[in-house]
Design a protein around this motif. Sequence first.
Motif, PDB file in Angstrom:
ATOM      1  N   ALA A 124      18.765 -89.222   9.093  1.00 18.60           N
ATOM      2  CA  ALA A 124      18.738 -89.856  10.411  1.00 18.60           C
ATOM      3  C   ALA A 124      19.410 -88.976  11.459  1.00 18.60           C
ATOM      4  CB  ALA A 124      19.418 -91.218  10.361  1.00 18.60           C
ATOM      5  N   ILE A 125      20.417 -88.234  11.048  1.00 20.89           N
ATOM      6  CA  ILE A 125      21.134 -87.367  11.976  1.00 20.89           C
ATOM      7  C   ILE A 125      20.461 -86.002  12.099  1.00 20.89           C
ATOM      8  CG2 ILE A 125      23.334 -86.235  12.465  1.00 20.89           C
ATOM      9  CD1 ILE A 125      23.347 -89.293  12.770  1.00 20.89           C
ATOM     10  N   LEU A 126      19.965 -85.462  11.004  1.00 16.47           N
ATOM     11  CA  LEU A 126      19.446 -84.094  11.008  1.00 16.47           C
ATOM     12  C   LEU A 126      17.954 -83.992  11.299  1.00 16.47           C
ATOM     13  CD1 LEU A 126      21.360 -82.514   7.970  1.00 16.47           C
ATOM     14  CD2 LEU A 126      22.003 -82.532  10.398  1.00 16.47           C
ATOM     15  N   PHE A 131      16.980 -91.223  14.827  1.00 14.50           N
ATOM     16  CA  PHE A 131      17.418 -92.599  14.557  1.00 14.50           C
ATOM     17  C   PHE A 131      17.682 -93.309  15.873  1.00 14.50           C
ATOM     18  CE2 PHE A 131      21.243 -95.340  14.081  1.00 14.50           C
ATOM     19  CZ  PHE A 131      20.688 -96.335  13.288  1.00 14.50           C
ATOM     20  N   ALA A 132      17.351 -94.586  15.917  1.00 17.36           N
ATOM     21  CA  ALA A 132      17.628 -95.448  17.082  1.00 17.36           C
ATOM     22  C   ALA A 132      17.036 -94.879  18.370  1.00 17.36           C
ATOM     23  CB  ALA A 132      19.138 -95.646  17.235  1.00 17.36           C
ATOM     24  N   GLY A 133      15.839 -94.300  18.248  1.00 15.24           N
ATOM     25  CA  GLY A 133      15.163 -93.779  19.426  1.00 15.24           C
ATOM     26  C   GLY A 133      15.624 -92.406  19.863  1.00 15.24           C
ATOM     27  N   ASP A 167      28.794 -73.341  11.294  1.00 15.21           N
ATOM     28  CA  ASP A 167      29.830 -73.764  12.228  1.00 15.21           C
ATOM     29  C   ASP A 167      30.345 -75.151  11.857  1.00 15.21           C
ATOM     30  OD1 ASP A 167      29.716 -71.573  14.303  1.00 15.21           O
ATOM     31  OD2 ASP A 167      27.637 -72.254  14.375  1.00 15.21           O
ATOM     32  N   ALA A 168      29.450 -75.975  11.318  1.00 14.55           N
ATOM     33  CA  ALA A 168      29.807 -77.352  10.958  1.00 14.55           C
ATOM     34  C   ALA A 168      29.100 -77.751   9.677  1.00 14.55           C
ATOM     35  CB  ALA A 168      29.438 -78.321  12.073  1.00 14.55           C
ATOM     36  N   VAL A 169      29.773 -78.565   8.883  1.00 14.94           N
ATOM     37  CA  VAL A 169      29.211 -79.111   7.660  1.00 14.94           C
ATOM     38  C   VAL A 169      29.215 -80.624   7.802  1.00 14.94           C
ATOM     39  CG1 VAL A 169      29.497 -79.387   5.171  1.00 14.94           C
ATOM     40  CG2 VAL A 169      29.954 -77.165   6.247  1.00 14.94           C
ATOM     41  N   LEU A 170      28.022 -81.221   7.691  1.00 19.22           N
ATOM     42  CA  LEU A 170      27.876 -82.673   7.807  1.00 19.22           C
ATOM     43  C   LEU A 170      27.566 -83.247   6.438  1.00 19.22           C
ATOM     44  CD1 LEU A 170      27.715 -81.866  10.794  1.00 19.22           C
ATOM     45  CD2 LEU A 170      25.844 -83.490  11.078  1.00 19.22           C
ATOM     46  N   VAL A 171      28.365 -84.208   6.010  1.00 15.05           N
ATOM     47  CA  VAL A 171      28.196 -84.817   4.694  1.00 15.05           C
ATOM     48  C   VAL A 171      28.043 -86.322   4.854  1.00 15.05           C
ATOM     49  CG1 VAL A 171      29.371 -85.376   2.531  1.00 15.05           C
ATOM     50  CG2 VAL A 171      29.380 -83.025   3.384  1.00 15.05           C
ATOM     51  N   SER A 172      27.030 -86.889   4.201  1.00 18.14           N
ATOM     52  CA  SER A 172      26.812 -88.333   4.206  1.00 18.14           C
ATOM     53  C   SER A 172      27.167 -88.898   2.843  1.00 18.14           C
ATOM     54  CB  SER A 172      25.348 -88.648   4.543  1.00 18.14           C
ATOM     55  OG  SER A 172      25.088 -90.030   4.428  1.00 18.14           O
TER      56      SER A 172
END
Length: 250
Positions: A124-126, A131-133, A167-172
């Motif tokens: 949803a983020i990547l 997500f949500a329009g 630069d950033a690591v996103l974990v769900s």
Amino acid sequence: MSQPTVVRPYGDTTGDGMVQVSFTLPVPHDKRAEGAALQLAGKMGLAPALLVHARAVGPAHTFFIVYGSVSHLVDLAQVQVVERDHPLLTPKEVNAAIRERLRRPLVVVGACIGTDAHTVGIDAILNIKGFAGEKGLEYYSEVRVVNLGAQVLVPELVERAREEQADAVLVSQVVTQRDAHISNTTQMAAAFREAYPAGQVPLLVVGGPRFEEGSAGQLGVDRIFGRGTTPGEVASYLVHALVENGRSSA
């Protein structure tokens, strides 16, 4: 009209303290099980308590819904939340900030770690569908996204982040049984700090429905996002943390 600082739950009338709770007991559904549910409700502070639903969940468990009044008060002055301390940017503003200040694409590596196979949150983020329009980070022309998918081992995540110069690591983390999301997150944070020189660790961002947003420092990450977070909120935070504040691995 000023808002009160001390409140009680609202059910039928203002301040009646009525709440509804649900739970499962490891007992077969019978009168004794219903009595046990009311006993538990009483010990939780519901008085009087009304059993409004009971249903067998297999031969040895029963699911209950109980309705009742509590005497507890909520002091709004003592409520602590994590407020956004930066503006919410449009995709155009995010791209412009990265292009003008970072002068290269911002690299984001995302994954679900451990045994977590629920990719809905990270996708949803990547993913460009978002997500949500809102479009996901893949939609941003100045963001390069590497989505590793589900059940990624922490050493693999660290290695890939280094290869991609993230630069950033996103974990769900959606799976929370036995606090798996907590142990996975702390393990991940420790692994990154061991693998990178001091001050060069990528921005560590974790999201999931069961995290407490104020526990980022305790878990060793930079930011935690809860349920309902949109791609725009994440993108705005990345710009704030990596571009405006100058925290970049490059």
